[in-house]
Design an enzyme around this catalytic site. Sequence first.
Site, mmCIF file in Angstrom:
data_model
loop_
_atom_site.group_PDB
_atom_site.id
_atom_site.type_symbol
_atom_site.label_atom_id
_atom_site.label_comp_id
_atom_site.label_asym_id
_atom_site.label_seq_id
_atom_site.Cartn_x
_atom_site.Cartn_y
_atom_site.Cartn_z
ATOM 1 N N SER A 1 0.913 -1.207 -0.035
ATOM 2 C CA SER A 1 0.142 0.099 0.020
ATOM 3 C C SER A 1 0.775 1.396 0.033
ATOM 4 C CB SER A 1 -0.962 -0.053 1.224
ATOM 5 O OG SER A 1 -1.317 0.987 1.640
HETATM 6 N N1 LIG Z 1 -6.031 8.359 1.717
HETATM 7 C C1 LIG Z 1 -6.296 7.301 2.435
HETATM 8 C C2 LIG Z 1 -5.993 6.044 1.501
HETATM 9 C C3 LIG Z 1 -6.136 4.749 2.153
HETATM 10 C C4 LIG Z 1 -6.397 3.621 1.464
HETATM 11 O O1 LIG Z 1 -7.248 3.558 0.394
HETATM 12 N N2 LIG Z 1 -5.708 2.478 1.651
HETATM 13 C C5 LIG Z 1 -6.168 1.184 0.879
HETATM 14 C C6 LIG Z 1 -4.846 0.350 0.555
HETATM 15 S S1 LIG Z 1 -3.863 1.405 -0.587
HETATM 16 C C7 LIG Z 1 -6.993 0.588 1.730
HETATM 17 O O2 LIG Z 1 -6.918 0.317 2.774
HETATM 18 N N3 LIG Z 1 -8.088 -0.169 1.014
HETATM 19 C C8 LIG Z 1 -8.977 -1.122 1.823
HETATM 20 C C9 LIG Z 1 -10.250 -0.610 1.904
HETATM 21 O O3 LIG Z 1 -10.552 0.429 1.355
HETATM 22 O O4 LIG Z 1 -11.232 -1.299 2.247
HETATM 23 C C10 LIG Z 1 -4.413 7.304 2.880
HETATM 24 O O5 LIG Z 1 -3.550 8.239 2.209
HETATM 25 O O6 LIG Z 1 -4.176 6.996 3.999
#
Ligand SMILES: N[C@@H](CCC(=O)N[C@@H](CS)C(=O)NCC(=O)O)C(=O)O
Length: 218
Positions: free
Chosen positions: A9
């Site tokens: 990530s």
């Molecule tokens: N804007 C957030 C984005 C976080 C994000 O979308 N993380 C993804 C992984 S890259 C995630 O956790 N996805 C799982 C979900 O949305 O359920 C940040 O910068 O922390």
Amino acid sequence: MELYIHSMSPPCWSVLLLGRQLDLKIKSKILNFETEEHLKEDFIKLNPEHTVPTLVDGDFVLSESRAILSYLMDAYAKENHPFYPRDAKTRALIQHRLNFDLGTLYSRFYAYCSPMWNKKVTSTEAQRDKLYDALGFLETYLGRNRYAAGDHLTIADISLVASVSAIDLCFVKLEKYPKVVAWYERCKKELQGYEDVVGSQFEGFRKFLTVPAESGSE
Ligand SMILES: N[C@@H](CCC(=O)N[C@@H](CS)C(=O)NCC(=O)O)C(=O)O
């Protein structure tokens, strides 16, 4: 401190990178997305948006990587640290670049590149062009300064380099943006632990990708 992460990530990479630069004691808790650990009740209680990174510092919980970067600087770095100086205008520029990353660069990367691993959606030429425009904006900012928000590394570079690494690993051609390429190479060398946190993930991440034939910046 505990940090819930996924090793592929990009927003997690930025927080892990800052932890390395500041030598913070952060215990990584890796969530398995395949078994939907991030959707389990315990994690949703911590972060209703079920995203990583999520930081737990005692009874304080924070998600959103760029908010975590600012918090770690305020809470754990020495006063007026060069990564996040006190000066109002410098800080405003850093915040501008962090917001540019969140709202423009990373979001356009995600719109264009996520179909490479999430096969349920496809991306369009317009989305590709938007991503190139965003790289062009970064090129302009780096034409003004050696780093994203001035003449030295800040948390803005740490956030942006995670996004540019993700863009690079999705085979988006960066050559049209020479200042971005030079800055990217500089950051990779200067950021302690870059290879361990980010570079080492390229090969595994690329195994998940289906790259469109037209991928590239010409
Ligand atoms: N804007 C957030 C984005 C976080 C994000 O979308 N993380 C993804 C992984 S890259 C995630 O956790 N996805 C799982 C979900 O949305 O359920 C940040 O910068 O922390």
